[in-house]
Write a protein that holds these residues in place. Structure first.
Motif: not given
Length: 401
Positions: A59, A264-265, A267, A335, A338-339, A349, A353
């Motif tokens: 990121t 990121s996805a 989770v 995203m 969001n983080e 988070i 996400t």
């Protein structure tokens, strides 16, 4: 090796979606805990004072390259493309502002006090994904639709980057920031010295070295490192900028964006009923598709009317609705924000996400269905003519100086 196919927005969108799905699936299997450990792992040593986790190297490091490419595209649009005059830039700018304000207000009204600081999350539009869906399902639509969507998404992301710099920076080291400004000026001078799209290898190496130095200085200053990519892309001269864009696009589309989407996805989906998910989740799910639809459509109509755009040059209401639906695909930048907004609360988070994924998916599906129906009203496209125009556009951009 010819990697031009990766530049195709359809391919880019499919790679993004595939990577996000893969990350989400793996995170919810027995491999999930191991993947989470890898994401949070640090190197046994710092890199010139930077101590980042594997996820933050994506990121804060690799994603900078994507923003660099986006900034090059933005600079071109402002100087030679569809935004090269105040009047041309005004309509997408007004539409983008509406697409930022309405989702933010809708989010604030739904998120509650605990999630209020995440209000910038639903203001973002994913350039690559939105253009990819348009390319897949709206190929018959006039070029003005793509031009407006691109302009709107670029301005939208520029606003998002501004939010990152202003609202998600806790402390700033002025010495590092000052040296970063000097490095950016040096990068500009080196770009001016570049002649022809081939250039010299020593000059190319110098440009890369100064770019890396700028990234490090911005990261050390406390400002999010993606800002470095934006600034470097905006100041680089046309010839080296276009050369860099062409060379980096396969890397950003094929590796950087899918890796970011995967990271990121990935989770774990909370094992709770839908009615027990936090207001942050629902606020994002509603604000992305609904807020963007109303914000962009209403602001776009107001902009075209207030600026007295000739009817022959206006984007039709039916086309504007399609653009607005695609504007709800937040994904990459959403995203990231969001983080940053919820970095002190892991639970938010995760739910944020999931909200971005769900809201973006809803917008993408609605946009795809709507564009498929709308496209039937237009005659088939001449793919040969489009290819020829793309070749002419590439030649003009690489020859500009």
């Amino acid at each position: 090796m010819n990697l031009s196919w990766i530049r195709n927005p359809q391919v880019s969108a499919m790679l993004l979606l595939g990577a996000a799905i893969l990350g989400l699936v793996i995170a919810n299997t027995g491999l999930g805990p191991g993947l989470d450990d890898v994401k949070h792992a640090h190197l046994p040593f710092s890199v010139f004072g930077l101590d980042l986790s594997a996820a933050h190297w994506v990121t804060d490091g690799l994603l900078v390259i994507f923003f660099f490419v986006v900034a090059i595209e933005l600079r071109y649009e402002f100087t030679q493309g569809d935004l090269n005059s105040v009047s041309k830039a005004a309509v997408p700018t007004i539409a983008a502002l509406g697409g930022v304000a309405i989702p933010a207000l809708l989010y604030i009204s739904l998120a509650g006090a605990d999630g209020a600081k995440g209000w910038p999350i639903p203001t973002a539009t994913d350039i690559a994904f939105a253009l990819g869906v348009l390319a897949l399902f709206g190929r018959r639509l006039p070029s003005s639709v793509r031009a407006l969507l691109l302009a709107l998404a670029v301005i939208d992301d520029l606003i998002g980057i501004f939010f990152i710099a202003v609202f998600f920076t806790e402390s700033v080291s002025l010495p590092h920031l000052g040296f970063a400004a000097v490095a950016i000026a040096l990068f500009w001078l080196l770009g001016r010295a570049y002649r022809g799209k081939r250039g010299s290898w020593p000059l190319r190496i110098a440009l890369v070295a100064v770019a890396l130095l700028t990234w490090w200085l911005v990261a050390m200053s406390g400002i999010h490192a993606t800002i470095a990519g934006v600034l470097l892309g905006l100041v680089l001269s046309p010839a080296p900028a276009e050369s860099a864009r062409v060379q980096l696009e396969p890397f950003t589309n094929g590796i950087v964006l899918p890796l970011f989407a995967f990271t990121s996805a990935s989770v774990a989906i909370p094992q709770v009923p839908l009615n027990e998910l936090s207001p942050v989740f629902w606020a994002i799910v509603v604000a992305l598709p609904v807020g963007k639809l109303f914000g962009i459509t209403i602001a776009g109509l107001i902009g075209q009317t207030a600026l007295r755009v000739p009817k022959s040059e206006r984007v039709k209401l039916s086309e504007l609705i399609g653009i607005s639906l695609l504007g709800g695909i937040g994904f990459t930048v959403a995203m990231l924000m969001n983080e940053l907004a919820h970095r002190s609360t892991e639970e938010l988070i995760v739910e944020g996400t999931l909200g971005v994924l769900a809201g973006s998916l809803i917008a993408a599906v609605l946009g795809a269905v709507y564009l498929t129906v709308l496209s039937r009203r237009y005659p088939p496209v001449d793919t040969t003519a489009i290819s020829s125009r793309n070749d002419e556009e590439y030649t003009r951009r690489t020859d500009s100086e």
